[in-house]
Design a protein around this motif. Structure first.
Motif, mmCIF file in Angstrom:
data_model
loop_
_atom_site.group_PDB
_atom_site.id
_atom_site.type_symbol
_atom_site.label_atom_id
_atom_site.label_comp_id
_atom_site.label_asym_id
_atom_site.label_seq_id
_atom_site.Cartn_x
_atom_site.Cartn_y
_atom_site.Cartn_z
ATOM 1 N N THR A 1 25.624 -41.725 39.557
ATOM 2 C CA THR A 1 26.144 -42.994 39.118
ATOM 3 C C THR A 1 27.592 -43.188 38.906
ATOM 4 O O THR A 1 27.822 -42.457 37.907
ATOM 5 C CB THR A 1 25.357 -44.017 38.421
ATOM 6 N N ARG B 1 29.832 -54.848 41.191
ATOM 7 C CA ARG B 1 28.630 -54.713 41.941
ATOM 8 C C ARG B 1 28.895 -53.940 43.413
ATOM 9 O O ARG B 1 28.848 -54.581 44.329
ATOM 10 C CB ARG B 1 27.802 -55.994 42.246
ATOM 11 N N GLU C 1 15.701 -43.850 39.886
ATOM 12 C CA GLU C 1 15.503 -44.541 38.663
ATOM 13 C C GLU C 1 13.834 -45.139 38.490
ATOM 14 O O GLU C 1 13.427 -45.441 39.510
ATOM 15 C CB GLU C 1 16.401 -45.616 38.450
ATOM 16 N N ASP D 1 13.090 -48.071 37.661
ATOM 17 C CA ASP D 1 12.835 -49.606 37.903
ATOM 18 C C ASP D 1 13.176 -49.728 39.540
ATOM 19 O O ASP D 1 12.990 -50.763 39.777
ATOM 20 C CB ASP D 1 13.925 -50.330 37.357
ATOM 21 N N ASP E 1 15.425 -49.552 41.673
ATOM 22 C CA ASP E 1 16.351 -50.616 42.114
ATOM 23 C C ASP E 1 17.712 -50.071 42.097
ATOM 24 O O ASP E 1 17.892 -48.861 41.640
ATOM 25 C CB ASP E 1 16.499 -51.700 40.885
ATOM 26 N N HIS F 1 21.950 -50.146 40.748
ATOM 27 C CA HIS F 1 22.640 -50.485 39.755
ATOM 28 C C HIS F 1 23.951 -50.191 40.081
ATOM 29 O O HIS F 1 24.416 -49.581 40.902
ATOM 30 C CB HIS F 1 22.318 -49.614 38.526
ATOM 31 N N ASP G 1 26.041 -46.736 41.718
ATOM 32 C CA ASP G 1 24.875 -46.081 42.383
ATOM 33 C C ASP G 1 25.442 -45.299 43.560
ATOM 34 O O ASP G 1 25.860 -45.729 44.638
ATOM 35 C CB ASP G 1 23.572 -46.648 42.510
ATOM 36 N N TYR H 1 24.987 -56.395 46.593
ATOM 37 C CA TYR H 1 25.979 -55.329 46.469
ATOM 38 C C TYR H 1 26.913 -55.081 47.498
ATOM 39 O O TYR H 1 26.515 -55.392 48.790
ATOM 40 C CB TYR H 1 25.227 -53.936 46.136
#
Length: 317
Positions: free
Chosen positions: A129, A135, A267, A269, A271, A273, A276, A308
């Motif tokens: 990342t 975003r 990750e 979650d 999702d 970020h 990423d 994003y």
């Protein structure tokens, strides 16, 4: 005759003071009249400006600004309509979000915790990342087996940036495809010559794989890469030292992987970020249940729905 001229001179001397006084009075009166005339002229000039071209220009200022704003709004409206049409053409339900301007200064990137090697603080950083609050995410494609011309057209028309990490054994049969890609603004990076498991190789063999790929890309595609991705994401200290020795500055891995029908996440979650890196591959229907265009539709659906935009990796690294 001489006497007469002397008398004339005497008379002239006697009358000179009176003439000077009279001249001074006349000059003063003339100056006063000119000043008054100038004042009156100035007044008349101001009266003319109030209702003539100067005043109209002053009054036209707000109108001109309003017209300019309307023209700008109309231009943006046309641009949005064009983007909607292109998105619809390529089967996207939503228009991809536009990435913000690149940072004036690239962020400082360090190796991700848990990805370090001994003495690695002076070696190219390994990360999944990019540190940013924007975003944005980054799309990368590996290997080079599938050379789909539809992908080139789709990414150019949608204006979606991406970076390629090439293995020479996959691309050497058609360097022209990747030169076309490069001409469209895509950076071509190093993914070794033969996609071998690097930690299992001797340092000599690792050097052949990594630095040999640097040489091939420079020779056939015109520019020596500064980014390197080890096959399978596997490396050791020798890998990073060798990569640095032949011009590599950073080793981006990935936080998510895209397929035509799903996403896989690194990750916990599951999702995205900010910053990423998304991995995908140059693959087609022989390997996937779908085409590369199908893969792009899936990844852009996910990225856009999560709010994003896709940015250019090399603007941040």
């Amino acid at each position: 005759m001489q006497l007469v001229r002397q008398n004339e001179k005497s008379a002239t001397k006697r009358h000179r003071p009176f003439c000077l006084v009279l001249a001074a009075l006349l000059i003063g009166a003339a100056a006063s009249g000119c000043a008054g005339g100038a004042d009156e002229g100035a007044g008349r000039g101001h009266e003319q400006v109030a209702g003539q071209p100067g005043a109209e220009a002053a009054q036209a200022g707000p109108a001109a600004a309003e017209a300019k704003a309307k023209a700008k709004a109309e231009q943006l409206k046309r641009q949005l309509a064009a983007r909607v049409a292109v998105a619809k053409k390529w089967g996207l339900a939503k228009v991809p979000l536009a990435a913000p301007a690149p940072p004036a200064k690239k962020p400082h990137i360090t190796t991700r915790e848990g990805f370090e090697v001994e003495g690695g603080e002076k070696l190219p950083p390994v990360f999944t990342t990019v540190p940013t609050k924007e975003r944005v995410v980054f799309l990368t494609m590996d290997d080079g087996a599938e050379k789909d011309p539809e992908l080139l057209r789709m990414m150019s028309e949608l204006n979606i940036p991406y970076s390629a990490f090439l293995s020479d054994y996959e691309v050497s049969d058609d360097y022209g495809y990747f030169k076309d890609m490069q001409a469209r603004g895509v950076t071509l990076n190093n993914h070794t010559l033969n996609h071998r498991y690097l930690p299992g190789l001797s340092e000599e063999d690792q050097r052949r794989e990594i630095c040999g790929s640097q040489d091939k890309i420079e020779k056939f595609l015109g520019k020596r890469p500064t980014l390197f991705r080890p096959p399978y994401g596997n490396y050791n200290g020798a890998t990073l030292r060798i990569a640095e020795s032949c011009g590599i500055k950073a080793v981006p891995l990935w936080a998510a992987e895209a397929f035509p029908d799903h996403m896989e996440w690194r990750e916990w979650d599951q999702d995205l970020h900010p910053g990423d890196i998304i991995l995908t591959h140059f693959r087609g229907r022989e390997d996937w249940d779908g085409s590369m265009a199908d893969m792009i539709r899936n990844v852009m659906k996910t990225v856009t729905a999560k709010g994003y935009a896709v940015a250019r990796l090399e603007d941040y690294v």
